[in-house]
Design a protein around this motif. Structure first.
Motif, PDB file in Angstrom:
ATOM      1  N   LEU A   1       0.735  -1.148  -0.151  1.00 48.86           N
ATOM      2  CA  LEU A   1      -0.025   0.082  -0.080  1.00 48.86           C
ATOM      3  C   LEU A   1       0.764   1.134   0.105  1.00 48.86           C
ATOM      4  N   LYS A   2       2.001   1.327   0.723  1.00 49.56           N
ATOM      5  CA  LYS A   2       2.860   2.535   0.773  1.00 49.56           C
ATOM      6  C   LYS A   2       3.309   2.568  -0.626  1.00 49.56           C
ATOM      7  N   ALA A   3       3.855   1.622  -1.174  1.00 53.60           N
ATOM      8  CA  ALA A   3       4.483   1.658  -2.669  1.00 53.60           C
ATOM      9  C   ALA A   3       3.420   2.245  -3.603  1.00 53.60           C
ATOM     10  N   HIS A   4       2.176   2.118  -3.283  1.00 52.41           N
ATOM     11  CA  HIS A   4       1.086   2.480  -4.467  1.00 52.41           C
ATOM     12  C   HIS A   4       0.273   3.620  -3.694  1.00 52.41           C
ATOM     13  N   ALA A   5       0.873   4.495  -2.657  1.00 57.54           N
ATOM     14  CA  ALA A   5       0.283   5.636  -2.321  1.00 57.54           C
ATOM     15  C   ALA A   5       0.004   6.708  -3.304  1.00 57.54           C
ATOM     16  N   ARG A   6       0.662   6.916  -4.064  1.00 55.62           N
ATOM     17  CA  ARG A   6       0.429   7.951  -5.138  1.00 55.62           C
ATOM     18  C   ARG A   6      -0.688   7.735  -6.071  1.00 55.62           C
ATOM     19  N   SER A   7      -1.003   6.273  -6.289  1.00 59.29           N
ATOM     20  CA  SER A   7      -2.178   5.897  -6.994  1.00 59.29           C
ATOM     21  C   SER A   7      -3.419   6.069  -6.282  1.00 59.29           C
ATOM     22  N   MET A   8      -3.532   6.151  -5.061  1.00 58.10           N
ATOM     23  CA  MET A   8      -4.772   6.243  -4.437  1.00 58.10           C
ATOM     24  C   MET A   8      -5.822   7.333  -4.523  1.00 58.10           C
ATOM     25  N   ARG A   9      -6.990   7.125  -4.678  1.00 58.86           N
ATOM     26  CA  ARG A   9      -8.026   8.075  -4.837  1.00 58.86           C
ATOM     27  C   ARG A   9      -8.495   8.706  -3.703  1.00 58.86           C
ATOM     28  N   SER A  10      -8.935   9.895  -3.662  1.00 61.64           N
ATOM     29  CA  SER A  10      -9.471  10.527  -2.566  1.00 61.64           C
ATOM     30  C   SER A  10     -10.917   9.903  -2.413  1.00 61.64           C
ATOM     31  N   VAL A  11     -11.343   9.647  -0.991  1.00 63.66           N
ATOM     32  CA  VAL A  11     -12.640   9.446  -0.527  1.00 63.66           C
ATOM     33  C   VAL A  11     -12.954  10.100   0.656  1.00 63.66           C
ATOM     34  N   THR A  12     -14.240  10.101   1.057  1.00 65.10           N
ATOM     35  CA  THR A  12     -14.481  10.687   2.493  1.00 65.10           C
ATOM     36  C   THR A  12     -14.134   9.670   3.717  1.00 65.10           C
ATOM     37  N   PRO A  13     -13.283  10.338   4.509  1.00 60.37           N
ATOM     38  CA  PRO A  13     -13.114   9.567   5.601  1.00 60.37           C
ATOM     39  C   PRO A  13     -14.206   8.975   6.534  1.00 60.37           C
ATOM     40  N   ASP A  14     -14.203   8.050   7.347  1.00 58.09           N
ATOM     41  CA  ASP A  14     -15.136   7.479   8.193  1.00 58.09           C
ATOM     42  C   ASP A  14     -14.791   6.737   9.327  1.00 58.09           C
ATOM     43  N   GLU A  15     -15.000   7.001  10.406  1.00 56.42           N
ATOM     44  CA  GLU A  15     -14.294   6.288  11.600  1.00 56.42           C
ATOM     45  C   GLU A  15     -15.165   4.845  11.704  1.00 56.42           C
ATOM     46  N   SER A  16     -16.140   4.846  11.326  1.00 59.15           N
ATOM     47  CA  SER A  16     -17.083   3.689  11.509  1.00 59.15           C
ATOM     48  C   SER A  16     -16.480   2.369  10.455  1.00 59.15           C
ATOM     49  N   ARG A  17     -15.487   2.745   9.748  1.00 55.56           N
ATOM     50  CA  ARG A  17     -14.736   1.678   9.071  1.00 55.56           C
ATOM     51  C   ARG A  17     -13.384   0.927   9.697  1.00 55.56           C
ATOM     52  N   ALA A  18     -13.407   1.612  10.946  1.00 50.01           N
ATOM     53  CA  ALA A  18     -12.115   0.921  12.010  1.00 50.01           C
ATOM     54  C   ALA A  18     -12.448  -0.387  12.017  1.00 50.01           C
ATOM     55  N   PRO A  19     -11.286  -1.249  12.353  1.00 54.08           N
ATOM     56  CA  PRO A  19     -11.521  -2.772  12.485  1.00 54.08           C
ATOM     57  C   PRO A  19     -11.687  -2.749  14.061  1.00 54.08           C
ATOM     58  N   PHE A  20     -12.631  -3.746  14.429  1.00 48.20           N
ATOM     59  CA  PHE A  20     -12.996  -4.335  15.776  1.00 48.20           C
ATOM     60  C   PHE A  20     -12.334  -5.365  16.217  1.00 48.20           C
ATOM     61  N   THR A  21     -11.858  -5.715  17.464  1.00 51.14           N
ATOM     62  CA  THR A  21     -11.287  -6.674  18.116  1.00 51.14           C
ATOM     63  C   THR A  21     -12.227  -7.789  18.329  1.00 51.14           C
TER      64      THR A  21
END
Length: 596
Positions: free
Chosen positions: A343-363
């Motif tokens: 993912l770091k190697a392809h960081a420049r290819s990423m597109r902008s989306v709206t952030p959302d904390e509900s997408r956080a992983p759960f334990t």
């Protein structure tokens, strides 16, 4: 009849999540601090011989009785309507985009691998239990930044055109269960439904909330990020994906996929689930336990920040995609290090989306605590099998009483060390053996996510590095050594497979693996347990589809129309396996066993 004593298992309480003000999404609360009622669950307490009650210790070896017995209600007349005995969604044509229509049902097959079926049993048998298994719902947040859709450049099946419609599809399955009159063979009312894992797809809180709401009832908006519009691969303009709303000639349209105006707006629209009208229990799968179902990386700040952040990777070269896919399949990256570097190697290819904390992983602890949230109780039981003892012990396995003569045991076969294949820890293995011995006078049904053949991942649990892991072969030996085990019911492989197992001393049981509800033919399974009163037990298995009609219309974007389209898109998903329905002997069956 002995009572079961069980260790409830783990998951972090799902904390009240912080959402962007713009989303207006519903929160998940932890549900800590309310008392468990004895009629719902007794797994958080132990009872001594004097009848006094004390709190569980929280130790990994802590034990407690299972939930109270439920008596079998009066049986109704047998029936076939609404099951695959009557009709099955059947493709029209042999090439291109195929439509679905009504097709002939699947006949019942009597299997005598483990015992002979004796004549006259139909008039003698009595029902012991009846329940429904749902598995691999894979409720998908289709806009999540950590999804691997771009692997489609090397494997066309890595992204499926139906993925934005998992929620209406699951609601239609709930509607089908609610319409069932009982067991198709015995007419016995259904005791409960069990979901055998991969209830969510990407171990994120939005998916967990959707799953719990679908099962227990309420309104669901299957959308994250921008509350006004979809932001993902299906409006990216990339020809790699089906651009349903766009006239662009993408790869799927070249195969005959339709242009459907308003598809994405409909896919993220609020809908309502009635919730199941019977009690339901939950078993954990690898997609519930780990990000992407494979990475043991809950605490990795980089991946968490990317999950809730404003960047999403949608396209990579086929060569790069193959390298990452090989890493996943060959189990070379259980901690997600290679994935993070990718993912770091392809960081420049990423597109902008709206952030959302509900997408956080759960334990794992949050997974259990979310089940304990009173808002998701529905028809119960409280915790849907899990209890506060699970939180204290840090486990995700438990036992419960199905009926006077039948117990259920839900295992946690996910490996916290990483990878999508499974195993269980030595402590859980010992608990299972003890639970079966302590309840030798009750028949036992075992539930898990993984099958016996997919439990070959013996990587140690990072939290218990000195604990041995137990694979499928050893678990089969244990189950085969107990006279009271009737069946091991599981999922994970997305395919209908029923396997006979013979244990020591003539002991035997059936392993029942059921197809998923994300890939065609999208099925669930009713299981009825009967005493034939002739020295044999029969397990009747009957597959069911969702309530959505077989025939679809590209102009019907109602909740029901989307559920029908969900099934038809799954049929046509490029690269989809065509054998997931299994053979006739794996579908509607009577499985005969010797009575012990």
């Amino acid at each position: 009849m002995s009572r079961i004593r069980s260790v409830a298992s783990s998951a972090l309480g799902v904390h009240r999540r912080t959402l962007l003000a713009a989303t207006g999404a519903v929160t998940l609360s932890a549900g800590v601090g309310y008392a468990l009622r004895p009629t719902d669950s007794q797994a958080a307490t132990t009872t001594d011989t004097a009848g006094t009650t004390s709190a569980g210790t929280g130790d990994a070896a802590a034990e407690a009785p299972v939930g109270a017995s439920r008596k079998v209600p009066v049986a109704l007349a047998p029936y076939t309507r609404g099951t695959t005995l009557t009709s099955v969604a059947t493709p029209r044509g042999t090439s291109g985009y195929r439509r679905l229509g009504d097709g002939p049902g699947w006949k019942r097959v009597v299997r005598e691998n483990l015992a002979a079926a004796k004549s006259g049993r139909e008039s003698r048998r009595t029902a012991l239990a009846a329940f429904v298994q749902l598995t691999d719902l894979h409720l998908i947040d289709a806009q999540h930044p950590l999804r691997l859709e771009y692997l489609r450049s090397t494997d066309v099946h890595a992204w499926r055109p139906q993925e934005a419609l998992t929620v209406p599809g699951a609601v239609a399955l709930v509607e089908r269960l609610n319409a069932l009159r009982g067991g198709p063979v015995t007419g016995a009312p259904l005791h409960f439904a069990m979901t055998t894992g991969d209830n969510t797809d990407n171990n994120c809180k939005s998916e967990l909330e959707w799953f719990l709401t679908v099962m227990s009832g309420g309104r669901v908006t299957p959308n994250t990020g921008d509350p006004r519009r979809y932001e993902g691969v299906q409006n990216s303009g990339l020809k790699l994906y089906w651009q349903a709303d766009d006239a662009v000639r993408d790869a799927d349209k070249q195969l005959g996929f339709p242009h459907i105006e308003g598809f994405l707006d409909a896919a993220i629209r609020e809908l309502r689930s009635p919730g199941l009208n019977i009690p339901w229990y939950s078993t954990v799968g690898n997609h519930d336990a780990m990000p992407l179902g494979t990475y043991a990386s809950h605490s990795d700040s980089y991946l968490t920040d990317l999950a809730v952040g404003g960047k999403k990777l949608m396209n990579v070269s086929a060569a790069d995609a193959k390298k990452l896919q090989d890493s996943l399949k060959q189990d070379k990256d259980p901690r997600g290090t290679v994935f993070k570097d990718f993912l770091k190697a392809h960081a420049r290819s990423m597109r902008s989306v709206t952030p959302d904390e509900s997408r956080a992983p759960f334990t794992p602890r949050e997974y259990v605590q979310a089940h304990l949230n009173p808002a998701h109780r529905g028809h119960g039981p409280v915790g849907h099998g899990y209890s506060t003892a699970n939180l204290e012990a840090g486990t995700q396995y438990y036992s419960f009483r199905i009926a006077d003569d039948v117990i259920g045991i839900s295992l946690d076969t996910t490996d916290p060390g990483g990878h999508y294949e499974g195993s269980i820890g030595a402590a859980q293995f010992k608990w299972l053996d003890r639970t079966l011995r302590d309840n030798k006078d009750s028949y036992a049904i075992i539930f898990s996510h993984h099958t016996s053949e997919t439990m070959d991942n013996l990587r140690r649990d990072p939290a218990r590095p000195n604990e041995r892991r137990v694979g499928g072969a050893e678990l089969l030996q244990l189950l085969g050594s107990h006279r009271n085990v009737l069946a091991w019911v599981n999922g994970h492989i997305h395919k209908n497979v029923i396997t006979p197992h013979s244990g020591s001393g003539g002991r035997s049981f059936w392993e029942i693996s059921t197809a998923s509800h994300v890939d065609f033919p999208q099925l669930a399974r009713i299981i009825e347990v009967v005493d034939n009163k002739d020295g044999t037990i029969s397990l009747f298995t009957t597959l069911i589809e969702s309530s959505a009609p077989h025939r679809t219309s590209f102009t019907d974007l109602s909740q029901t129309g989307l559920a029908g389209l969900y099934r038809e898109l799954s049929l046509n998903a490029p690269g989809a396996r065509t054998t997931l329905a299994g053979d006739r002997k794996d579908r509607n069956t009577e499985l005969v066993l010797k009575k012990r």
